[in-house]
Design a protein around this motif. Structure first.
Motif, PDB file in Angstrom:
ATOM      1  N   MET A   1       0.976  -1.501  -0.183  1.00  0.00           N
ATOM      2  CA  MET A   1      -0.259  -0.421  -0.059  1.00  0.00           C
ATOM      3  C   MET A   1       0.575   0.863   0.260  1.00  0.00           C
ATOM      4  O   MET A   1       1.634   1.647   0.671  1.00  0.00           O
ATOM      5  N   ASN A   2       0.545   2.299  -0.889  1.00  0.00           N
ATOM      6  CA  ASN A   2       1.442   3.469  -1.069  1.00  0.00           C
ATOM      7  C   ASN A   2       0.338   5.177  -0.689  1.00  0.00           C
ATOM      8  O   ASN A   2      -1.239   4.607  -1.299  1.00  0.00           O
ATOM      9  N   CYS A   3       1.037   5.179  -0.158  1.00  0.00           N
ATOM     10  CA  CYS A   3      -0.295   6.459   1.334  1.00  0.00           C
ATOM     11  C   CYS A   3       0.632   7.533   0.335  1.00  0.00           C
ATOM     12  O   CYS A   3       1.575   8.174   0.739  1.00  0.00           O
TER      13      CYS A   3
ATOM     14  N   GLN B   1       7.262   2.998   8.218  1.00  0.00           N
ATOM     15  CA  GLN B   1       8.807   2.877   8.222  1.00  0.00           C
ATOM     16  C   GLN B   1       9.935   3.084   6.882  1.00  0.00           C
ATOM     17  O   GLN B   1      10.578   2.695   7.010  1.00  0.00           O
ATOM     18  N   ASN B   2       8.780   3.450   5.786  1.00  0.00           N
ATOM     19  CA  ASN B   2       9.044   3.834   4.530  1.00  0.00           C
ATOM     20  C   ASN B   2       8.703   5.213   4.081  1.00  0.00           C
ATOM     21  O   ASN B   2       8.194   5.032   3.253  1.00  0.00           O
ATOM     22  N   TYR B   3       9.253   6.231   4.736  1.00  0.00           N
ATOM     23  CA  TYR B   3       8.570   7.333   3.951  1.00  0.00           C
ATOM     24  C   TYR B   3       9.020   7.981   3.413  1.00  0.00           C
ATOM     25  O   TYR B   3      10.320   7.263   2.747  1.00  0.00           O
ATOM     26  N   ILE B   4       7.699   8.456   1.743  1.00  0.00           N
ATOM     27  CA  ILE B   4       8.260   9.106   0.861  1.00  0.00           C
ATOM     28  C   ILE B   4       8.533  10.543   1.045  1.00  0.00           C
ATOM     29  O   ILE B   4       7.723  11.210   2.071  1.00  0.00           O
ATOM     30  N   GLU B   5      10.188  11.390   0.878  1.00  0.00           N
ATOM     31  CA  GLU B   5      10.095  12.463   1.211  1.00  0.00           C
ATOM     32  C   GLU B   5      10.035  13.528   0.271  1.00  0.00           C
ATOM     33  O   GLU B   5      10.412  13.443  -0.946  1.00  0.00           O
ATOM     34  N   ASP B   6      10.373  15.238   0.933  1.00  0.00           N
ATOM     35  CA  ASP B   6       9.912  15.669  -0.795  1.00  0.00           C
ATOM     36  C   ASP B   6      11.171  16.851  -0.588  1.00  0.00           C
ATOM     37  O   ASP B   6      12.680  15.828   0.638  1.00  0.00           O
ATOM     38  N   ASN B   7      11.622  17.462  -1.021  1.00  0.00           N
ATOM     39  CA  ASN B   7      12.474  18.157  -1.162  1.00  0.00           C
ATOM     40  C   ASN B   7      13.284  18.753   0.216  1.00  0.00           C
ATOM     41  O   ASN B   7      14.293  19.119   0.305  1.00  0.00           O
ATOM     42  N   CYS B   8      12.792  19.195   1.005  1.00  0.00           N
ATOM     43  CA  CYS B   8      12.925  19.832   2.495  1.00  0.00           C
ATOM     44  C   CYS B   8      13.119  18.717   3.550  1.00  0.00           C
ATOM     45  O   CYS B   8      13.005  18.708   4.901  1.00  0.00           O
TER      46      CYS B   8
ATOM     47  N   THR C   1       7.989  21.270   9.634  1.00  0.00           N
ATOM     48  CA  THR C   1       6.537  20.933  10.026  1.00  0.00           C
ATOM     49  C   THR C   1       6.811  19.742   9.181  1.00  0.00           C
ATOM     50  O   THR C   1       7.626  19.420   8.638  1.00  0.00           O
ATOM     51  N   GLN C   2       6.722  19.073  10.027  1.00  0.00           N
ATOM     52  CA  GLN C   2       7.041  17.166   9.485  1.00  0.00           C
ATOM     53  C   GLN C   2       5.490  16.238   9.764  1.00  0.00           C
ATOM     54  O   GLN C   2       4.428  16.471  10.679  1.00  0.00           O
ATOM     55  N   TYR C   3       5.683  15.390   9.083  1.00  0.00           N
ATOM     56  CA  TYR C   3       3.882  14.415   9.525  1.00  0.00           C
ATOM     57  C   TYR C   3       4.808  12.781   9.566  1.00  0.00           C
ATOM     58  O   TYR C   3       5.689  12.536   8.691  1.00  0.00           O
ATOM     59  N   PHE C   4       3.586  12.177  10.324  1.00  0.00           N
ATOM     60  CA  PHE C   4       4.099  10.806  10.537  1.00  0.00           C
ATOM     61  C   PHE C   4       3.033  10.255  10.438  1.00  0.00           C
ATOM     62  O   PHE C   4       1.887  10.782  10.735  1.00  0.00           O
ATOM     63  N   LEU C   5       2.819   8.854   9.888  1.00  0.00           N
ATOM     64  CA  LEU C   5       1.321   8.486   9.272  1.00  0.00           C
ATOM     65  C   LEU C   5       1.404   6.894  10.507  1.00  0.00           C
ATOM     66  O   LEU C   5       2.442   5.765  10.041  1.00  0.00           O
ATOM     67  N   TYR C   6       0.606   6.674  10.858  1.00  0.00           N
ATOM     68  CA  TYR C   6       0.405   5.585  11.091  1.00  0.00           C
ATOM     69  C   TYR C   6      -1.023   4.804  11.054  1.00  0.00           C
ATOM     70  O   TYR C   6      -1.978   5.845   9.920  1.00  0.00           O
TER      71      TYR C   6
END
Length: 153
Positions: A21-23, A53-60, A35-40
């Motif tokens: 699953m990709n969100c 356990q495997n975040y996708i990140e932007d340039n920041c 500002t940081q975002y954490f998904l559960y």
């Protein structure tokens, strides 16, 4: 208290290959660089939330998505928790209860399984049989519509 404009926008999840699953989401319009975002997520009310356990990140280096593995959906419902933090302090919590299928959720199905073609002769035609694709859902009450495209060689 949460600051207006920091909440995620356009939250979308896609299940593929049965158990992945990709969100993804867009960072809030007025969210500052720290500002940081954490998904559960969890698939039932009684479970504990599991953090990505495997975040996708932007340039920041802000989290803008997550890749989950071993996903199973129970009772066509999923629960998500988003923690928004600035400078390490949680400033906002957002809980989403999602009914599957929904506008923010999709599943890319695998092809039908065990396809067999039995031709008895030119004048009698062929019989084609298959099994439905496997899905991430525990309960198999989905209806599938198939389109058969026959090409003669």
């Amino acid at each position: 208290t949460a600051m207006n404009g920091t909440a995620i926008e356009n939250f979308v999840c896609v299940i593929y290959n049965v158990s992945f699953m990709n969100c993804t989401w867009h960072v809030g319009r007025t969210a500052q660089a720290d500002t940081q975002y954490f998904l559960y997520w969890k698939s039932s009310r009684i479970e504990d939330f599991m953090e990505c356990q495997n975040y996708i990140e932007d340039n920041c280096r802000r989290h803008t998505g997550c890749r989950f593995q071993n996903v199973t959906i129970e009772n066509k419902r999923a629960y998500f928790l988003v923690n928004v933090s600035r400078s390490g302090q949680t400033i906002q919590k957002l809980i989403l209860s999602v009914c599957i299928p929904d506008y923010i959720f999709a599943e890319k199905l695998t092809p039908p399984l065990n396809v067999t073609v039995n031709c008895t002769g030119v004048s009698y035609g062929c019989e084609i049989q298959w099994q439905p694709p496997r899905t991430s859902h525990v309960k198999r009450d989905s209806c599938f519509k198939y389109e058969i495209d026959i090409e003669s060689m």
